[in-house]
Scaffold this motif. Structure first.
Motif, PDB file in Angstrom:
ATOM      1  N   ARG A  75      44.763  67.492  82.428  1.00 19.21           N
ATOM      2  CA  ARG A  75      43.619  66.584  82.559  1.00 19.21           C
ATOM      3  C   ARG A  75      44.036  65.314  83.281  1.00 19.21           C
ATOM      4  NH1 ARG A  75      43.140  68.989  77.480  1.00 19.21           N
ATOM      5  NH2 ARG A  75      41.107  70.011  77.103  1.00 19.21           N
ATOM      6  N   PHE A  76      43.222  64.919  84.253  1.00 17.35           N
ATOM      7  CA  PHE A  76      43.395  63.666  84.973  1.00 17.35           C
ATOM      8  C   PHE A  76      42.287  62.722  84.503  1.00 17.35           C
ATOM      9  CE2 PHE A  76      45.063  67.093  87.544  1.00 17.35           C
ATOM     10  CZ  PHE A  76      46.256  66.604  88.034  1.00 17.35           C
ATOM     11  N   TRP A  77      42.701  61.591  83.906  1.00 19.78           N
ATOM     12  CA  TRP A  77      41.756  60.681  83.284  1.00 19.78           C
ATOM     13  C   TRP A  77      41.588  59.410  84.114  1.00 19.78           C
ATOM     14  CZ3 TRP A  77      39.367  62.028  78.635  1.00 19.78           C
ATOM     15  CH2 TRP A  77      39.922  63.123  77.962  1.00 19.78           C
ATOM     16  N   ASP A  78      40.324  59.037  84.324  1.00 24.26           N
ATOM     17  CA  ASP A  78      40.013  57.674  84.726  1.00 24.26           C
ATOM     18  C   ASP A  78      39.792  56.921  83.422  1.00 24.26           C
ATOM     19  OD1 ASP A  78      39.166  55.306  85.739  1.00 24.26           O
ATOM     20  OD2 ASP A  78      37.566  56.127  86.998  1.00 24.26           O
ATOM     21  N   VAL A  79      40.864  56.273  82.960  1.00 21.74           N
ATOM     22  CA  VAL A  79      40.919  55.846  81.562  1.00 21.74           C
ATOM     23  C   VAL A  79      39.808  54.866  81.201  1.00 21.74           C
ATOM     24  CG1 VAL A  79      43.367  56.311  81.282  1.00 21.74           C
ATOM     25  CG2 VAL A  79      42.647  54.135  82.222  1.00 21.74           C
ATOM     26  N   ARG A  80      39.413  54.014  82.125  1.00 18.41           N
ATOM     27  CA  ARG A  80      38.385  53.031  81.776  1.00 18.41           C
ATOM     28  C   ARG A  80      36.985  53.645  81.716  1.00 18.41           C
ATOM     29  NH1 ARG A  80      41.303  48.723  85.701  1.00 18.41           N
ATOM     30  NH2 ARG A  80      41.441  50.654  86.879  1.00 18.41           N
ATOM     31  N   GLN A  81      36.855  54.907  82.176  1.00 17.40           N
ATOM     32  CA  GLN A  81      35.593  55.638  82.009  1.00 17.40           C
ATOM     33  C   GLN A  81      35.620  56.531  80.772  1.00 17.40           C
ATOM     34  OE1 GLN A  81      33.003  55.039  83.981  1.00 17.40           O
ATOM     35  NE2 GLN A  81      34.239  53.614  85.204  1.00 17.40           N
ATOM     36  N   GLU A  82      36.810  56.684  80.176  1.00 19.34           N
ATOM     37  CA  GLU A  82      36.994  57.493  78.967  1.00 19.34           C
ATOM     38  C   GLU A  82      36.541  58.947  79.154  1.00 19.34           C
ATOM     39  OE1 GLU A  82      36.801  54.842  75.082  1.00 19.34           O
ATOM     40  OE2 GLU A  82      34.890  54.716  76.182  1.00 19.34           O
ATOM     41  N   SER A  83      36.676  59.444  80.367  1.00 20.38           N
ATOM     42  CA  SER A  83      36.301  60.839  80.636  1.00 20.38           C
ATOM     43  C   SER A  83      37.280  61.405  81.659  1.00 20.38           C
ATOM     44  CB  SER A  83      34.869  60.935  81.181  1.00 20.38           C
ATOM     45  OG  SER A  83      34.759  60.212  82.397  1.00 20.38           O
ATOM     46  N   PRO A  84      37.587  62.697  81.549  1.00 23.77           N
ATOM     47  CA  PRO A  84      38.527  63.284  82.523  1.00 23.77           C
ATOM     48  C   PRO A  84      37.885  63.438  83.898  1.00 23.77           C
ATOM     49  CG  PRO A  84      37.728  64.960  81.012  1.00 23.77           C
ATOM     50  CD  PRO A  84      37.177  63.657  80.523  1.00 23.77           C
ATOM     51  N   ALA A  85      38.572  62.956  84.922  1.00 25.97           N
ATOM     52  CA  ALA A  85      38.096  63.147  86.290  1.00 25.97           C
ATOM     53  C   ALA A  85      38.267  64.602  86.715  1.00 25.97           C
ATOM     54  CB  ALA A  85      38.849  62.219  87.243  1.00 25.97           C
ATOM     55  N   HIS A  86      39.329  65.245  86.249  1.00 26.22           N
ATOM     56  CA  HIS A  86      39.570  66.667  86.535  1.00 26.22           C
ATOM     57  C   HIS A  86      40.158  67.305  85.285  1.00 26.22           C
ATOM     58  CE1 HIS A  86      38.905  65.961  90.823  1.00 26.22           C
ATOM     59  NE2 HIS A  86      39.734  64.937  90.741  1.00 26.22           N
ATOM     60  N   GLU A  87      39.763  68.523  85.039  1.00 23.34           N
ATOM     61  CA  GLU A  87      40.320  69.314  83.950  1.00 23.34           C
ATOM     62  C   GLU A  87      40.558  70.724  84.478  1.00 23.34           C
ATOM     63  OE1 GLU A  87      39.018  71.022  79.561  1.00 23.34           O
ATOM     64  OE2 GLU A  87      38.246  69.064  80.240  1.00 23.34           O
ATOM     65  N   VAL A  88      41.828  71.093  84.613  1.00 23.59           N
ATOM     66  CA  VAL A  88      42.184  72.362  85.241  1.00 23.59           C
ATOM     67  C   VAL A  88      43.145  73.109  84.340  1.00 23.59           C
ATOM     68  CG1 VAL A  88      41.845  71.456  87.572  1.00 23.59           C
ATOM     69  CG2 VAL A  88      44.105  71.315  86.517  1.00 23.59           C
ATOM     70  N   ALA A  89      43.290  74.396  84.621  1.00 19.08           N
ATOM     71  CA  ALA A  89      44.236  75.235  83.878  1.00 19.08           C
ATOM     72  C   ALA A  89      45.653  74.915  84.328  1.00 19.08           C
ATOM     73  CB  ALA A  89      43.917  76.705  84.094  1.00 19.08           C
ATOM     74  N   GLY A  90      46.522  74.686  83.370  1.00 18.89           N
ATOM     75  CA  GLY A  90      47.914  74.384  83.674  1.00 18.89           C
ATOM     76  C   GLY A  90      48.796  75.617  83.565  1.00 18.89           C
ATOM     77  N   HIS A  91      49.991  75.419  83.065  1.00 17.79           N
ATOM     78  CA  HIS A  91      50.930  76.537  82.873  1.00 17.79           C
ATOM     79  C   HIS A  91      50.410  77.461  81.778  1.00 17.79           C
ATOM     80  CE1 HIS A  91      54.120  74.727  85.402  1.00 17.79           C
ATOM     81  NE2 HIS A  91      53.618  73.590  84.957  1.00 17.79           N
ATOM     82  N   THR A  92      50.595  78.747  81.991  1.00 19.21           N
ATOM     83  CA  THR A  92      50.017  79.746  81.090  1.00 19.21           C
ATOM     84  C   THR A  92      50.917  80.097  79.919  1.00 19.21           C
ATOM     85  OG1 THR A  92      50.894  81.517  82.490  1.00 19.21           O
ATOM     86  CG2 THR A  92      48.658  80.748  82.956  1.00 19.21           C
ATOM     87  N   GLY A  93      52.133  79.619  79.890  1.00 15.50           N
ATOM     88  CA  GLY A  93      53.053  79.957  78.810  1.00 15.50           C
ATOM     89  C   GLY A  93      52.670  79.292  77.502  1.00 15.50           C
TER      90      GLY A  93
END
Length: 625
Positions: free
Chosen positions: A204-222
């Motif tokens: 998750r990539f957060w724009d912290v002052r908006q308190e919402s994730p700018a992007h949420e993607v699948a990471g490592h599958t392990g």
């Protein structure tokens, strides 16, 4: 030859140098808690170590100068009622440290002035916290200061949240909600964004002052833990994790399009089971990845939007914890670009210096670009209002020379000088040729003396005699083969025929001609003079007349050579490279003998022709029968 090229890099030969036991920090009691953390944190003055203490949680602070064996009783930083899980140093004040614990609290501490582990007191006094932050409902697993804004602290908890604290009033200002436990978090260089990995395998990539994730993607599958780190001023993020087959991976993510890793897939590292701990150095653009549970530290150079492997520090001592010191604390006099601290057997902390091997004793400005100092870009109130900026930097050359560091704004800081190890070639001009590196000289040959004039004369005469011998041998071979080659030659001159009756040079007896030779002469239509010796043996003619007596052997005839034959033999033996013709007086004196010899030769040839003709007729008759 294969087209293999070596990538030019001034950090290609960076190596890690370990430290002797007496220069390490020994006799420690590092925490054995199973929570996934780095266990230690470092700044330019101190080391913070999660301590294995009874009666509540504690951690120790070790001054970097006090190396060697630590006393049995040292002052600890006590205040938590449960195990300390993580610590972090304030980037703008080396005496301020924060800690997170299993008691759901975040504490702030200040290192006392002239702090030392060696005291005269029987029981050293423990250090008490200067601030307490309460707000999480479960254990606090990570704490991390904002790298650009002053007094902004992020903390992650088992309650699936990340809280952002303003240390000036001790209250949480922002909350980032997740769906699972946060495993790792990292700030961007300007402190405006945060990246997190969690147990739900999401990045998750957060724009912290908006308190919402700018992007949420699948990471490592392990299934194992995943780590992340922001690449300084770049809009890139590096992650370490595992595949479904438990293979260690390294990922590079572009903030502008983070749906998949840069290049379409993760980089394979190895099949080890240790969690990879990533650390980024913005000055050298190098990513260090230490394996938890093994003794290796890999490092990669970020170039052309990908990681280029440099080398690997290998050690037989596995590490559970690892920390890197800020760039402003390295030893520039030894070309040290980074320094790591690793735990060994939960008793020792070993410093590891990563050095660029150079012999120059001057400041290496190409490997030491300006680095971040102790001054923040914005205050906590300005940051909460939305202001963003990069902290000012200072020149490392001032540290090298021992002067007061001079700070530059992030936009005005001088760039790193080009590499001194691989300078760009100067443009070619009409007056000055391009400078080329001298080619290595070949190994010197064995010393030899110049020959003298006498030796030159001797060598020349030896060469002449060598060629003369070869010519003489060629002449002898021609003369030896002369009876067999007479079939294809015209009639010899009289004086040559006379010379051929003599004994061959070297004492080799003359071979008796066979009957095949006159047959070949008849078929070819070329008359061949028969050798005188065979003619005399068959017909008893000497000089063309029949004597009616047995002719003496050839040895008897050649034992008394004529004057002309003797003269020809002398001249031929005296000079093997040429056969001079007989003189005019010798030819005139022997004219009668020559005419008689020619007459005898013609008569013998006639008889031989008749004999051969009769033989041919007999053969034809036999064939018809």
């Amino acid at each position: 030859m294969s087209g293999r090229f070596v990538r030019a890099s001034k950090y290609r030969h960076v190596f890690g140098r370990s430290t002797r036991r007496e220069q390490c920090y020994d006799n420690l009691r590092i925490s054995k808690n199973a929570w996934d953390t780095n266990l230690i944190k470092a700044n330019a003055k101190y080391l913070a170590v999660n301590w294995d203490a009874s009666g509540g949680g504690a951690f120790a602070v070790l001054p970097l100068e006090e190396k060697g064996k630590v006393p049995e009783q040292i002052p600890l930083f006590r205040g938590h009622t449960a195990t300390v899980l993580d610590t972090d140093w304030n980037p703008f004040n080396d005496d301020i440290v924060a800690s997170g614990s299993d008691d759901c609290k975040v504490f702030l501490w200040q290192v006392p002035n002239d702090f030392s582990l060696h005291t005269d007191a029987e029981e050293p006094a423990d250090v008490k916290p200067v601030g307490k932050l309460s707000g999480h409902s479960r254990k606090v697993g990570h704490v991390l200061f904002n790298p650009a804004a002053e007094n902004i602290l992020a903390s992650s908890s088992g309650d699936y949240t990340v809280k952002l604290w303003d240390l000036e009033d001790g209250k949480p200002k922002l909350t980032l909600k997740h769906t699972d436990i946060v495993q790792s978090l990292s700030w961007s260089a300007n402190g405006s964004m945060l990246v997190t990995t969690s147990r739900d395998k999401k990045l998750r990539f957060w724009d912290v002052r908006q308190e919402s994730p700018a992007h949420e993607v699948a990471g490592h599958t392990g299934a194992k833990s995943s780590r992340c780190t922001w690449l300084g001023d770049h809009d890139r993020v590096a992650t370490t994790g595992f595949s479904k087959m438990s293979e260690r991976q390294l990922g590079l993510w572009d903030l502008r399009n983070p749906t998949t890793p840069v290049g379409g897939d993760f980089m394979f590292l190895d099949s080890s089971s240790g969690i990879g701990m990533p650390f980024w150095d913005d000055g050298t653009q190098i990513l260090f990845v230490g394996g938890k549970g093994d003794g290796n530290i890999r490092y990669f150079e970020y170039e052309n939007n990908k990681f280029e492997p440099l080398s690997e520090y290998k050690s037989g001592d596995p590490q559970r914890g690892l920390a890197f010191m800020p760039k402003r604390g390295v030893n520039t006099h030894e070309n040290e670009v980074m320094r790591a601290y690793k735990t060994v057997d939960d008793k020792i902390i070993e410093p590891i210096s990563f050095i660029v091997p150079r012999r120059s004793e001057t400041f290496q400005d190409d490997i030491y670009p300006p680095t971040v100092g102790l001054k923040p870009a914005v205050s906590s109130s300005e940051w909460l209002e939305g202001k963003t900026g990069l902290p000012p930097k200072f020149s490392m050359e001032d540290v090298f020379e021992g002067n007061e560091p001079k700070e530059y704004a992030a936009s005005e800081a001088p760039k790193a000088a080009p590499a001194k190890t691989a300078p760009a070639p100067a443009p070619q001009t009409s007056t000055a040729p391009i400078a080329r590196e001298p080619e290595p000289a070949p190994a010197p040959a064995a010393a030899r003396e110049m020959p003298t004039m006498k030796e030159n004369k001797q060598s020349m005469s030896a060469m002449a005699s060598k060629f003369a011998d070869k010519d003489g041998e060629a002449d002898e071979e021609e003369e030896e083969e002369e009876p067999f080659e007479e079939i294809q030659k015209p009639v010899e001159r009289p004086h040559a025929a006379l010379a051929s009756r003599q004994e061959p040079r070297g004492g080799v007896p003359e071979e008796k001609p066979t009957e095949e030779k006159p047959r070949e002469a008849v078929r070819s239509g070329v008359p061949e003079p028969a050798p005188v010796a065979s003619h005399e043996r068959e017909n008893g003619h000497v000089g063309g007349a029949s004597t009616g007596e047995t002719v003496a052997p050839k040895e008897t005839l050649t034992s008394k050579p004529t004057d002309e034959s003797r003269q020809a033999e002398d001249t031929s033996t005296g000079n093997a490279s040429a056969n001079p013709a007989p003189s005019a007086s010798a030819a005139a004196g022997g004219l009668r003998e020559v005419l008689q010899e020619i007459r005898g030769m013609l008569q013998s040839q006639g008889k031989q022709i008749e004999q051969l003709t009769s033989e041919v007729a007999q053969l034809k008759a036999k064939v018809r029968e």
